[in-house]
Motif scaffolding. Structure first.
Motif, PDB file in Angstrom:
ATOM      1  N   GLU A 133      79.236  40.130 -18.458  1.00  0.00           N
ATOM      2  CA  GLU A 133      78.529  41.054 -17.573  1.00  0.00           C
ATOM      3  C   GLU A 133      77.025  40.794 -17.596  1.00  0.00           C
ATOM      4  O   GLU A 133      76.357  40.815 -16.545  1.00  0.00           O
ATOM      5  CB  GLU A 133      78.810  42.499 -17.987  1.00  0.00           C
ATOM      6  N   GLU A 135      75.568  37.943 -18.352  1.00  0.00           N
ATOM      7  CA  GLU A 135      75.305  36.666 -17.691  1.00  0.00           C
ATOM      8  C   GLU A 135      75.261  36.842 -16.180  1.00  0.00           C
ATOM      9  O   GLU A 135      74.422  36.248 -15.489  1.00  0.00           O
ATOM     10  CB  GLU A 135      76.372  35.639 -18.078  1.00  0.00           C
ATOM     11  N   THR A 136      76.151  37.663 -15.653  1.00  0.00           N
ATOM     12  CA  THR A 136      76.138  37.958 -14.221  1.00  0.00           C
ATOM     13  C   THR A 136      74.829  38.643 -13.834  1.00  0.00           C
ATOM     14  O   THR A 136      74.222  38.328 -12.798  1.00  0.00           O
ATOM     15  CB  THR A 136      77.332  38.853 -13.852  1.00  0.00           C
ATOM     16  N   PHE A 139      71.933  36.067 -13.881  1.00  0.00           N
ATOM     17  CA  PHE A 139      71.993  35.231 -12.688  1.00  0.00           C
ATOM     18  C   PHE A 139      71.428  35.969 -11.478  1.00  0.00           C
ATOM     19  O   PHE A 139      70.657  35.405 -10.687  1.00  0.00           O
ATOM     20  CB  PHE A 139      73.449  34.818 -12.441  1.00  0.00           C
ATOM     21  N   ALA A 140      71.779  37.237 -11.345  1.00  0.00           N
ATOM     22  CA  ALA A 140      71.295  38.032 -10.216  1.00  0.00           C
ATOM     23  C   ALA A 140      69.785  38.262 -10.298  1.00  0.00           C
ATOM     24  O   ALA A 140      69.082  38.231  -9.278  1.00  0.00           O
ATOM     25  CB  ALA A 140      72.022  39.371 -10.172  1.00  0.00           C
ATOM     26  N   TRP A 169      69.813  28.885 -13.832  1.00  0.00           N
ATOM     27  CA  TRP A 169      70.702  29.675 -14.706  1.00  0.00           C
ATOM     28  C   TRP A 169      71.170  28.843 -15.892  1.00  0.00           C
ATOM     29  O   TRP A 169      71.217  29.314 -17.032  1.00  0.00           O
ATOM     30  CB  TRP A 169      71.875  30.162 -13.868  1.00  0.00           C
TER      31      TRP A 169
END
Length: 224
Positions: A133, A135-136, A139-140, A169
């Motif tokens: 979560e 890492e997501t 990235f965002a 990333w």
């Protein structure tokens, strides 16, 4: 009848924050000693000297507790300082270089605060899920920087925006920091300087010009 007044007590807010901090500290200690999966909410509550329902009311679940611990470690004061520097910069190339400061701030804090938890919970499904979560989220959070690079016409011409996002990333991942700093003995400053140069070389057109512009260090960038 007179209307009830809504009175906010600073003392009450301080006590609530202190309780929250005590619970987070207790969970951090227990997770590091026993591993995430073996620790119960009741054990955290007992160590923090609060009722078990209080922990549930504040954090909902053990995953909520772990999220709070990781958020404080990853996005605490060092991150806030590095992000404040970037927030004052409009030049997209400088933002890419300053990403190295942010990565260093995140991983220095993380390695000191979360290292023992990871060691005790290496195979925890809960830890893997929360890390995915974050890492997501990471990235965002980088999207606007890459979009600005393309909008200002400063991206390498052979890249598209998705490729550039993936490169940024990847280079700013925890694994790169771990391999260079934790396993190869680099200083955090050497990692930061290398990362700034590498990101400019990988993502920005006229790399040689930009490297001369920012010099050998990404700290204290002077934007033209």
């Amino acid at each position: 009848m007179p209307k009830k007044s809504h009175y906010h007590s600073p003392r009450r807010a301080e006590m609530a924050e202190a309780t929250r901090g005590r619970i987070v500290a207790s969970a951090r200690t227990l997770f590091a000693r026993h591993g995430i999966d073996r620790v119960t909410i009741a054990a955290v509550a007992a160590r923090a000297s609060v009722a078990t329902p209080t922990v549930y009311a504040l954090f909902k679940s053990k995953e909520g507790l772990l999220q709070a611990i990781m958020r404080e470690s990853l996005f605490g004061q060092p991150f806030a300082i590095a992000r404040k520097v970037m927030d004052g910069v409009d030049d997209a190339v400088a933002q890419i270089a300053l990403t190295a400061n942010i990565a260093r701030a995140i991983y220095e804090s993380e390695s000191s605060d979360l290292g023992l938890i990871r060691g005790a919970s290496a195979f925890s499904p809960t830890l893997r899920r929360i890390e995915a979560e974050f890492e997501t989220l990471r990235f965002a959070m980088q999207e606007a920087r890459v979009a600005a690079l393309f909008a200002q016409g400063k991206a390498r011409p052979q890249l598209d925006i998705d490729q550039a996002r993936r490169i940024l990333w990847m280079y700013t991942s925890r694994d790169v920091y771990r391999m260079l700093v934790a396993e190869s003995g680099w200083t955090a400053q050497a990692y930061q300087d290398w990362l700034a140069r590498t990101l400019l070389e990988a993502l920005v057109k006229d790399q040689a010009k930009q490297l001369r512009r920012f010099g050998k260090s990404s700290s204290g960038l002077q934007v033209e």
